[in-house]
Scaffold this motif. Sequence first.
Motif, short mmCIF file in Angstrom:
data_model
loop_
_atom_site.label_atom_id
_atom_site.label_comp_id
_atom_site.label_asym_id
_atom_site.label_seq_id
_atom_site.Cartn_x
_atom_site.Cartn_y
_atom_site.Cartn_z
N LYS A 345 0.84 -1.19 0.00
CA LYS A 345 0.00 0.00 0.00
C LYS A 345 0.89 1.25 0.00
O LYS A 345 1.96 1.25 0.62
CB LYS A 345 -0.92 0.04 1.22
CG LYS A 345 -1.96 -1.07 1.25
CD LYS A 345 -2.86 -0.91 2.47
CE LYS A 345 -3.92 -2.03 2.51
NZ LYS A 345 -4.82 -1.90 3.69
N VAL A 346 0.40 2.27 -0.67
CA VAL A 346 1.10 3.56 -0.68
C VAL A 346 0.06 4.67 -0.76
O VAL A 346 -0.97 4.53 -1.43
CB VAL A 346 2.10 3.65 -1.86
CG1 VAL A 346 1.39 3.52 -3.19
CG2 VAL A 346 2.87 4.96 -1.81
N LEU A 347 0.31 5.73 -0.01
CA LEU A 347 -0.61 6.87 0.07
C LEU A 347 0.11 8.12 -0.45
O LEU A 347 1.25 8.39 -0.06
CB LEU A 347 -1.06 7.10 1.51
CG LEU A 347 -1.77 8.43 1.80
CD1 LEU A 347 -3.14 8.46 1.11
CD2 LEU A 347 -1.93 8.64 3.31
N VAL A 348 -0.58 8.86 -1.33
CA VAL A 348 -0.10 10.17 -1.79
C VAL A 348 -1.14 11.20 -1.37
O VAL A 348 -2.30 11.15 -1.83
CB VAL A 348 0.12 10.21 -3.31
CG1 VAL A 348 0.53 11.60 -3.75
CG2 VAL A 348 1.17 9.19 -3.72
N ARG A 349 -0.76 12.12 -0.47
CA ARG A 349 -1.71 13.09 0.07
C ARG A 349 -1.20 14.50 -0.17
O ARG A 349 -0.02 14.80 0.09
CB ARG A 349 -1.90 12.86 1.57
CG ARG A 349 -2.98 13.75 2.18
CD ARG A 349 -3.09 13.50 3.67
NE ARG A 349 -1.87 13.96 4.36
CZ ARG A 349 -1.58 13.64 5.62
NH1 ARG A 349 -2.36 12.81 6.30
NH2 ARG A 349 -0.48 14.09 6.17
N LEU A 350 -2.09 15.34 -0.65
CA LEU A 350 -1.76 16.75 -0.92
C LEU A 350 -2.68 17.62 -0.08
O LEU A 350 -3.91 17.45 -0.09
CB LEU A 350 -1.94 17.07 -2.40
CG LEU A 350 -1.65 18.51 -2.82
CD1 LEU A 350 -0.17 18.85 -2.61
CD2 LEU A 350 -2.03 18.73 -4.30
N ARG A 351 -2.08 18.54 0.66
CA ARG A 351 -2.85 19.44 1.51
C ARG A 351 -2.33 20.88 1.36
O ARG A 351 -1.15 21.11 1.09
CB ARG A 351 -2.73 19.03 3.00
CG ARG A 351 -3.50 17.78 3.36
CD ARG A 351 -5.02 18.08 3.38
NE ARG A 351 -5.76 16.88 3.77
CZ ARG A 351 -6.23 15.99 2.91
NH1 ARG A 351 -5.99 16.14 1.62
NH2 ARG A 351 -6.94 14.96 3.32
N TYR A 352 -3.27 21.82 1.55
CA TYR A 352 -2.89 23.24 1.58
C TYR A 352 -3.52 23.86 2.83
O TYR A 352 -4.76 23.96 2.93
CB TYR A 352 -3.38 23.97 0.33
CG TYR A 352 -3.12 25.47 0.38
CD1 TYR A 352 -1.83 25.97 0.22
CD2 TYR A 352 -4.14 26.37 0.62
CE1 TYR A 352 -1.57 27.31 0.29
CE2 TYR A 352 -3.90 27.73 0.70
CZ TYR A 352 -2.61 28.20 0.53
OH TYR A 352 -2.36 29.55 0.62
N GLU A 353 -2.67 24.22 3.80
CA GLU A 353 -3.15 24.78 5.06
C GLU A 353 -2.21 25.88 5.52
O GLU A 353 -0.97 25.70 5.51
CB GLU A 353 -3.22 23.69 6.15
CG GLU A 353 -4.21 22.58 5.85
CD GLU A 353 -4.18 21.48 6.91
OE1 GLU A 353 -3.28 21.53 7.77
OE2 GLU A 353 -5.04 20.57 6.86
#
Length: 443
Positions: A345-353
């Motif tokens: 499993k691999v997770l790619v997460r993009l956030r703008y805060e």
Amino acid sequence: MTIQLPTEIARQIERSSRLTSAAGYVSLVVGYLMSVLQAHPLTISNFVAFSLVNVLYCAALWLLMRGFQTRHRFGLATYGLLFSGLALAGGFLATSGIEWDWLIYIVTVALFFGLFQIRPALFCSIALYGVMTLNLAVLNRWQWSSQFLANLGTLLAAYAFVGAFSLVSSLHQQQKERAEHLLQTVEQSKRDLEAAHAQLQRSAEQVEELSVARERTRLAREMHDTLGHYLTILNVQLETICKLYAREPARAAVEIVEARRVAAQSMQELRNAVAALRSTSRSAQSLPQMLAQLGQEFQSAAGETELTLDLETELPTLSPDVQVALFRAAQESLTNVRKHAQASKVLVRLRYEEHWLELVVLDNGTGNIPTEAEKQSGGESFGLIGLRERVELLGGQMSAGPATPAGFRVTVRIPGPALPQQRALEDVSGATPVLAGERGSEG
């Protein structure tokens, strides 16, 4: 090359100065001889006194011509008083039988215009003329005859001629000094300009070397991030084809088609890197679209690994450099997962805060085991090193290391612009700080 006065002009000025000095000495000698030869009576006392006056006058003139004490505050005034006193002494010695020496007065007038400015020189000359008139009146027993007045007129004309000649000579000397000073200034400016030109040339060479080094680094980074990514995929697919060719020919044919597509994409990326060091195919896409396409490519090449894309975030308008940096970070991280992690499993997460863009790539594999070359370079692969450099150039931060409880985690944070509604809120908050504080206290 040294700048100098034209040779002929310099010679004329020097010749004029020497002739003026020689004329002064000759006039003193002639006046002295005429006064001594026409003396009545000539005694030892008046001869010694008159000779002493002329010797002192010549000595003072010699010191003046060599610049002795001429730069002192009262040096020129002292010379003026000395020459005036000696001229008066020589003139009034005529009452002892020495013939009256009018040439010493003429030489003194000439010296006035050489020592002082025009107005002080005129004032001193008029005063000396008045004293000379008094001297002649005493010698003439105060008889104001027509011959006496004619002599005064002749002496006045001589005064005017000598004063004008001396003034012109003095102006020539001043012009020479100004020209020499100007030429020295020009020469110094020329040397400064040559030094500045040399420094500018050295700076230009340093900037050129820095630009070349920066471009080489950028090219190496782009080649690794683009061509290296697709070659890795191609290598994995070729290994799969080798394993499936005998057992599952149909699936092997599908993998061959996919490998050809990846090879074509590699060639396109290589052309883009050489042409502009930036993928033109992605320039019109948004960052989530670029990451979604990258995820599809990853799933095609590594179907056994489950990929989760968490891209649901509102993004501001990003510059191309920021978009490319985040895309390359995800690309490099997924490439490392495919090559080393053995993750399911691999997770790619993009956030703008809070004005920060954050990209996280997290897998549950075995972690990143550095090679010997990577250990020597600080435990990071060349891709991560290039990625860190790219992020730091944008003012961001990157961390890469083992995750808890297992796997590997790459986090990239880059400052970003504010959203339109955030800018509007900040403008309102800045304009009404009291109301903002009240709202904060109520909350």
